[in-house]
Scaffold this active site. Structure first.
Site, PDB file in Angstrom:
ATOM      1  N   LYS A  69      29.927  30.618  68.268  1.00 43.00           N
ATOM      2  CA  LYS A  69      28.769  31.051  67.469  1.00 43.00           C
ATOM      3  C   LYS A  69      27.893  29.864  67.080  1.00 43.00           C
ATOM      4  O   LYS A  69      26.663  29.918  67.202  1.00 43.00           O
ATOM      5  CB  LYS A  69      29.262  31.805  66.216  1.00 43.00           C
ATOM      6  CG  LYS A  69      29.964  33.123  66.557  1.00 43.00           C
ATOM      7  CD  LYS A  69      30.342  33.918  65.327  1.00 43.00           C
ATOM      8  CE  LYS A  69      31.445  33.283  64.524  1.00 43.00           C
ATOM      9  NZ  LYS A  69      32.739  33.226  65.258  1.00 43.00           N
ATOM     10  N   THR A  70      28.509  28.787  66.626  1.00 44.85           N
ATOM     11  CA  THR A  70      27.736  27.586  66.274  1.00 44.85           C
ATOM     12  C   THR A  70      27.067  26.995  67.515  1.00 44.85           C
ATOM     13  O   THR A  70      25.907  26.574  67.473  1.00 44.85           O
ATOM     14  CB  THR A  70      28.642  26.543  65.607  1.00 44.85           C
ATOM     15  OG1 THR A  70      29.242  27.110  64.435  1.00 44.85           O
ATOM     16  CG2 THR A  70      27.845  25.304  65.211  1.00 44.85           C
ATOM     17  N   ASP A 114      26.081  30.041  58.677  1.00 48.41           N
ATOM     18  CA  ASP A 114      27.455  30.379  59.037  1.00 48.41           C
ATOM     19  C   ASP A 114      28.109  31.168  57.908  1.00 48.41           C
ATOM     20  O   ASP A 114      27.736  31.023  56.741  1.00 48.41           O
ATOM     21  CB  ASP A 114      28.235  29.089  59.313  1.00 48.41           C
ATOM     22  CG  ASP A 114      29.493  29.339  60.125  1.00 48.41           C
ATOM     23  OD1 ASP A 114      29.674  30.458  60.630  1.00 48.41           O
ATOM     24  OD2 ASP A 114      30.298  28.386  60.258  1.00 48.41           O
ATOM     25  N   THR A 163      32.556  36.222  60.936  1.00 46.74           N
ATOM     26  CA  THR A 163      33.820  36.641  61.536  1.00 46.74           C
ATOM     27  C   THR A 163      34.204  38.031  61.044  1.00 46.74           C
ATOM     28  O   THR A 163      35.180  38.603  61.517  1.00 46.74           O
ATOM     29  CB  THR A 163      34.947  35.652  61.167  1.00 46.74           C
ATOM     30  OG1 THR A 163      35.010  35.526  59.740  1.00 46.74           O
ATOM     31  CG2 THR A 163      34.675  34.282  61.774  1.00 46.74           C
ATOM     32  N   ARG A 222      37.554  26.599  71.361  1.00 47.14           N
ATOM     33  CA  ARG A 222      37.821  25.540  70.378  1.00 47.14           C
ATOM     34  C   ARG A 222      39.271  25.077  70.465  1.00 47.14           C
ATOM     35  O   ARG A 222      39.568  23.874  70.413  1.00 47.14           O
ATOM     36  CB  ARG A 222      37.523  26.049  68.964  1.00 47.14           C
ATOM     37  CG  ARG A 222      37.764  24.994  67.875  1.00 47.14           C
ATOM     38  CD  ARG A 222      37.565  25.586  66.501  1.00 47.14           C
ATOM     39  NE  ARG A 222      36.186  25.999  66.310  1.00 47.14           N
ATOM     40  CZ  ARG A 222      35.787  26.807  65.327  1.00 47.14           C
ATOM     41  NH1 ARG A 222      36.673  27.308  64.477  1.00 47.14           N
ATOM     42  NH2 ARG A 222      34.517  27.127  65.218  1.00 47.14           N
TER      43      ARG A 222
END
Length: 345
Positions: A69-70, A114, A163, A222
């Site tokens: 997402k980032t 975020d 999330t 990640r």
């Protein structure tokens, strides 16, 4: 700070892992692996906005942690050639905090927020007006003498990440022009991500070794990048810098990541349910106490993957272990459990 061109396997090279995290992120949609449907849809939104000479619609990205997402927020800013401003929901607890950020934006800037679901309600209500009318109303003074001053702000693109999309109120979700739901990555995409990251780190990783790392990454880029760095470290000290499937497997065993990607906490949860509580049902708070973790950690970190892999089930009475959990721990499945899950036994 060392350059990415330095060889991380060289003892004299000092590569800052935190610094290279950003460098491992793909800078464009063309380089972004996985999420093909979201990438295609988002690319169309950005291309159409540029064709019209307009600021792109607001974008909401939802999905589990670590899926990009980032990275996508950074890609959006890069694709439209705009600056990127980053903040998070927990950091915005007052409407004034949000007003200060919005009033400082430049025309066309991308504002990445975020954990947008954790923003305070007053700030959330201010955001409605900002997203729709590009205006915020600032309250000056208190009590009967308070004055509301409308403040025009530049047109901007909000990229919200969450999330837990279900916690967002309907009026906020409806103000996003595009919503992208990110899913876990398949093995082939993760292998590609591991090999790309290895090349950027200056580490040689063949397909077979990348598959070992990818298979233990829980479908999450990640985690794949983090495991790659730990395998790199192990190879540097234990295998003269050479990464093979055997070296990768040994490294991940050392770091307590098993063949299915379960770590120490995952196995502790399974052992607690299977051994201490005879397969359950067991309540969340009791389970968390038995493994020495907070309930939020068990519920948000361990449980989603264990349930997705078919090791645990949630019921109204608590968590229940499936026969697969016993088998993964090398234990015999009790007869009562085998009967309960006769289709799986």
């Amino acid at each position: 700070m060392a350059s990415l061109n330095e060889d991380p396997l060289d003892p004299n090279a000092h590569v800052d892992d935190q610094a290279i995290d950003g460098a491992l992120r793909p800078p464009t949609l063309a380089e972004f692996r996985g999420q093909p449907r979201v990438a295609e849809q988002l690319g169309l939104v950005l291309a159409a906005a540029q064709h019209r000479g307009a600021v792109p619609d607001h974008v909401l990205l939802s999905g589990p942690p670590g899926l990009g997402k980032t990275t996508l927020a950074m890609i959006i800013a890069h694709e439209v050639g705009a600056p990127l401003r980053i903040s998070s929901g927990p950091a915005i607890q007052h409407a004034g905090d949000l007003a200060a950020i919005l009033s400082g934006l430049s025309e066309g800037e991308v504002f990445f927020l975020d954990e947008i679901h954790r923003m305070s309600r007053p700030a959330e209500e201010m955001l409605y007006l900002a997203m729709e009318d590009f205006r915020v109303d600032v309250i000056v003074g208190k009590g009967p003498g308070a004055t509301e001053i409308p403040l025009e702000i530049p047109r901007f693109t909000l990229v919200g990440a969450t999330t837990r999309a279900g916690l967002l109120p309907g009026p906020l979700r409806d103000r996003f022009g595009f919503t992208g739901q990110l899913d876990y990555y398949d093995a082939a995409d993760l292998v590609g991500i591991v090999r790309r990251s290895a090349a950027l780190l200056g580490v040689e990783v063949d397909t077979a070794s990348a598959e070992v790392i990818a298979s233990r990454s829980r479908g999450t880029p990640r985690i794949a990048n983090r495991l790659l760095r730990r395998v790199r470290d192990y190879a540097l000290i234990k295998a003269s810098g050479r990464i093979t499937p055997e070296v990768a497997g040994a490294a991940l065993e050392l770091y307590e990541v098993d063949a299915l990607g379960l770590d120490r906490l995952d196995r502790a949860v399974l052992e607690a349910v299977c051994v201490r509580f005879a397969g359950g049902p067991v309540g969340l708070s009791t389970l968390a106490m038995s493994v020495g973790e907070e309930t939020e950690t068990v519920e948000e970190v361990a449980e989603p993957y264990l349930i997705r892999q078919g090791f645990l089930m949630r019921t109204p009475r608590g968590r229940i272990a499936t026969p697969r959990a016993w088998r993964h721990l090398g234990l015999s499945v009790p007869a009562a459990r085998a009967d309960l899950f006769s289709d799986e036994a």
